[in-house]
Design a protein around this motif. Structure first.
Motif, PDB file in Angstrom:
ATOM      1  N   GLN A  53       0.721  -1.387   0.065  1.00  0.00           N
ATOM      2  CA  GLN A  53       0.145   0.374  -0.570  1.00  0.00           C
ATOM      3  C   GLN A  53       0.876   1.401  -0.351  1.00  0.00           C
ATOM      4  O   GLN A  53       0.341   2.441  -0.856  1.00  0.00           O
ATOM      5  CB  GLN A  53      -0.952   0.561   1.353  1.00  0.00           C
ATOM      6  CG  GLN A  53      -1.710  -0.993   1.262  1.00  0.00           C
ATOM      7  CD  GLN A  53      -2.971  -1.080   2.653  1.00  0.00           C
ATOM      8  OE1 GLN A  53      -2.636  -0.797   3.852  1.00  0.00           O
ATOM      9  NE2 GLN A  53      -4.702  -1.298   2.261  1.00  0.00           N
ATOM     10  N   TRP A  54       1.971   0.987   1.182  1.00  0.00           N
ATOM     11  CA  TRP A  54       2.871   2.270   0.990  1.00  0.00           C
ATOM     12  C   TRP A  54       3.314   2.685  -0.858  1.00  0.00           C
ATOM     13  O   TRP A  54       3.185   3.734  -1.086  1.00  0.00           O
ATOM     14  CB  TRP A  54       4.283   1.852   1.436  1.00  0.00           C
ATOM     15  CG  TRP A  54       3.421   2.269   2.795  1.00  0.00           C
ATOM     16  CD1 TRP A  54       4.479   1.925   4.415  1.00  0.00           C
ATOM     17  CD2 TRP A  54       3.261   3.816   3.684  1.00  0.00           C
ATOM     18  NE1 TRP A  54       3.416   2.404   5.075  1.00  0.00           N
ATOM     19  CE2 TRP A  54       2.810   3.835   4.534  1.00  0.00           C
ATOM     20  CE3 TRP A  54       3.567   4.492   3.586  1.00  0.00           C
ATOM     21  CZ2 TRP A  54       3.093   4.950   5.753  1.00  0.00           C
ATOM     22  CZ3 TRP A  54       3.389   6.147   3.928  1.00  0.00           C
ATOM     23  CH2 TRP A  54       2.546   6.057   5.039  1.00  0.00           C
ATOM     24  N   VAL A  55       4.061   1.469  -1.330  1.00  0.00           N
ATOM     25  CA  VAL A  55       4.193   2.004  -2.594  1.00  0.00           C
ATOM     26  C   VAL A  55       3.474   2.430  -4.079  1.00  0.00           C
ATOM     27  O   VAL A  55       3.729   3.018  -4.638  1.00  0.00           O
ATOM     28  CB  VAL A  55       5.130   0.512  -3.124  1.00  0.00           C
ATOM     29  CG1 VAL A  55       4.845   0.240  -4.789  1.00  0.00           C
ATOM     30  CG2 VAL A  55       6.082  -0.342  -2.251  1.00  0.00           C
ATOM     31  N   ALA A  56       2.242   1.421  -3.789  1.00  0.00           N
ATOM     32  CA  ALA A  56       0.878   2.073  -4.470  1.00  0.00           C
ATOM     33  C   ALA A  56       0.449   3.931  -4.239  1.00  0.00           C
ATOM     34  O   ALA A  56       0.167   4.297  -5.319  1.00  0.00           O
ATOM     35  CB  ALA A  56       0.127   1.337  -4.010  1.00  0.00           C
ATOM     36  N   ILE A  57       1.098   4.432  -3.021  1.00  0.00           N
ATOM     37  CA  ILE A  57       0.358   5.561  -2.487  1.00  0.00           C
ATOM     38  C   ILE A  57       2.075   6.170  -3.159  1.00  0.00           C
ATOM     39  O   ILE A  57       1.490   7.220  -3.565  1.00  0.00           O
ATOM     40  CB  ILE A  57      -0.036   5.704  -1.380  1.00  0.00           C
ATOM     41  CG1 ILE A  57      -0.941   5.223  -0.999  1.00  0.00           C
ATOM     42  CG2 ILE A  57       0.245   6.656  -1.129  1.00  0.00           C
ATOM     43  CD1 ILE A  57      -1.051   5.309   1.009  1.00  0.00           C
ATOM     44  N   ALA A  58       2.797   6.034  -2.860  1.00  0.00           N
ATOM     45  CA  ALA A  58       4.018   6.439  -3.224  1.00  0.00           C
ATOM     46  C   ALA A  58       3.872   6.699  -4.997  1.00  0.00           C
ATOM     47  O   ALA A  58       4.091   8.036  -5.883  1.00  0.00           O
ATOM     48  CB  ALA A  58       5.006   5.848  -2.810  1.00  0.00           C
ATOM     49  N   ILE A  59       3.636   5.454  -5.868  1.00  0.00           N
ATOM     50  CA  ILE A  59       3.600   5.978  -7.106  1.00  0.00           C
ATOM     51  C   ILE A  59       2.334   7.049  -7.489  1.00  0.00           C
ATOM     52  O   ILE A  59       2.622   7.378  -8.367  1.00  0.00           O
ATOM     53  CB  ILE A  59       3.750   4.542  -7.886  1.00  0.00           C
ATOM     54  CG1 ILE A  59       4.204   3.371  -7.562  1.00  0.00           C
ATOM     55  CG2 ILE A  59       2.632   4.538  -9.147  1.00  0.00           C
ATOM     56  CD1 ILE A  59       4.384   2.040  -8.141  1.00  0.00           C
ATOM     57  N   ALA A  60       1.664   7.281  -6.244  1.00  0.00           N
ATOM     58  CA  ALA A  60       0.152   7.530  -6.961  1.00  0.00           C
ATOM     59  C   ALA A  60       0.540   8.930  -6.798  1.00  0.00           C
ATOM     60  O   ALA A  60       0.299   9.868  -7.404  1.00  0.00           O
ATOM     61  CB  ALA A  60      -1.077   7.304  -6.539  1.00  0.00           C
ATOM     62  N   THR A  61       1.176   9.294  -5.886  1.00  0.00           N
ATOM     63  CA  THR A  61       1.781  10.724  -5.412  1.00  0.00           C
ATOM     64  C   THR A  61       2.519  11.026  -6.924  1.00  0.00           C
ATOM     65  O   THR A  61       2.981  12.266  -6.988  1.00  0.00           O
ATOM     66  CB  THR A  61       2.192  10.781  -4.664  1.00  0.00           C
ATOM     67  OG1 THR A  61       1.507   9.932  -3.355  1.00  0.00           O
ATOM     68  CG2 THR A  61       2.760  12.262  -3.398  1.00  0.00           C
ATOM     69  N   PHE A  62       3.905  10.485  -6.646  1.00  0.00           N
ATOM     70  CA  PHE A  62       4.576  10.730  -7.734  1.00  0.00           C
ATOM     71  C   PHE A  62       3.572  11.059  -9.289  1.00  0.00           C
ATOM     72  O   PHE A  62       4.642  11.867 -10.442  1.00  0.00           O
ATOM     73  CB  PHE A  62       5.684   9.455  -8.283  1.00  0.00           C
ATOM     74  CG  PHE A  62       6.675   9.223  -9.032  1.00  0.00           C
ATOM     75  CD1 PHE A  62       7.692  10.856  -9.012  1.00  0.00           C
ATOM     76  CD2 PHE A  62       6.803   8.697 -10.451  1.00  0.00           C
ATOM     77  CE1 PHE A  62       7.952  10.919 -10.240  1.00  0.00           C
ATOM     78  CE2 PHE A  62       7.549   9.430 -11.587  1.00  0.00           C
ATOM     79  CZ  PHE A  62       8.551  10.113 -11.320  1.00  0.00           C
TER      80      PHE A  62
END
Length: 315
Positions: free
Chosen positions: A136-145
């Motif tokens: 979930q952290w990875v998913a949110i980081a990618i979306a923020t990017f």
């Protein structure tokens, strides 16, 4: 247990799937409907949508004998106050959505609703102090990017997408805190907003000299009346379908609407995608794939944990 009894859950799931798919398909094509009202300013359309939603949802609940649920809600100030907050959130969502359609920004609408599940997770982290998995952290980081890249490429913050994602995620969070049905809750929200909507229409009509009833244009008036129907009908379908389906299936189905909106924007209304914008969509899809895979894995693990292990047979 008879074959008929065994088949009943499968039949219910099939009915739920048909109802849920119908709701998300209708929500996907909603921008096409609001192209019918582009001659009316977005704020005026929202005011009409609120008032006609009272009529449409009220009629639906009256036919089902459920108006008493709304009266019971209004008699509880604490619940009514929470629904007033959720009403404010959904009215912002409606305003931005209709404005975006009128400005030919349906791709921004699609991007916002693709990002919505990830924003909901972020709200859970910040507001509810939930613990996120690594995926979930990875998913949110990618979306923020992805949002950052789109902002740099377009030269401005993609405020339409962000406003839609955050307003709807906020609405979802607020509604989760109130134990009321979907349709009674929506009617209560519309009733709470209706005095402001009516007052705004009067003010707008007087200050601009506009006939906000649009009785001189029957087709436009009919389209405005229909905003209540297109608000109530998909919600009724969704509520009926959600009762018959697991949350994991509902979660996967929520990507149908923004997918349809994206296809409408490109192939029907000719909105330009561009390489950078396509790349940001691709990043969002990657983040959603990670998020969905993690959600499915967690659901499967939870089911296995709840399933009692078979006792070893005696030899």
């Amino acid at each position: 247990m008879t074959d008929k009894q065994l088949a009943a859950p499968d039949k219910e799931r099939q009915v739920g799937l048909a109802l849920g798919l119908s709701a998300f398909f209708l929500w996907g094509f909603l921008p096409a409907y609001y192209k019918l009202t582009t001659a009316v300013p977005a704020d005026v359309v929202v005011a009409h949508r609120i008032l006609w939603s009272v009529v449409a949802v009220g009629a639906f609940l009256a036919l089902r004998g459920r108006i008493g649920e709304v009266i019971a809600i209004l008699r509880k100030p604490a619940i009514a106050f929470k629904l007033a907050l959720s009403a404010a959130a959904i009215s912002v969502n409606w305003l931005v959505f209709i404005y975006a359609v009128e400005q030919n920004e349906i791709l921004s609408v699609s991007f916002g609703y693709f990002a919505n599940p990830l924003v909901s997770v972020a709200i859970g982290l910040i507001v509810l102090k939930e613990t996120l998995s690594r995926a979930q952290w990875v998913a949110i980081a990618i979306a923020t990017f992805a949002v950052g890249v789109q902002g740099v490429a377009l030269g401005e913050i993609p405020w339409i997408s962000l406003a839609l994602a955050f307003s709807f995620a906020t609405y979802g969070y607020l509604r989760k805190t109130v134990d009321v049905g979907a349709s009674p809750g929506l009617l209560t929200e519309a009733l709470l907003l209706s005095p402001f909507a009516a007052a705004y229409l009067v003010w707008f009509g007087v200050s601009t000299g506009t006939d906000v009833t649009y009785v001189g244009d029957p087709w436009l008036l009919l389209a405005l009346i229909g905003t209540g129907v297109v608000t109530a009908f998909p919600l009724a379908l969704f509520a009926a379908g959600a009762r018959r389906l697991p949350l994991t299936i509902i979660g996967l189905m929520q990507y149908i609407a923004p997918s349809i909106q994206m296809l409408l924007a490109i192939f029907v209304y000719g909105e330009e995608v561009g390489e950078v914008r396509f790349a940001t969509f691709a990043l969002i899809w990657v983040s959603l794939a990670i998020f969905t895979f993690d959600a499915l894995k967690r659901s499967r693990d939870a089911r296995r944990a709840r399933t009692p292990k078979a006792a070893p047979q005696a030899r």
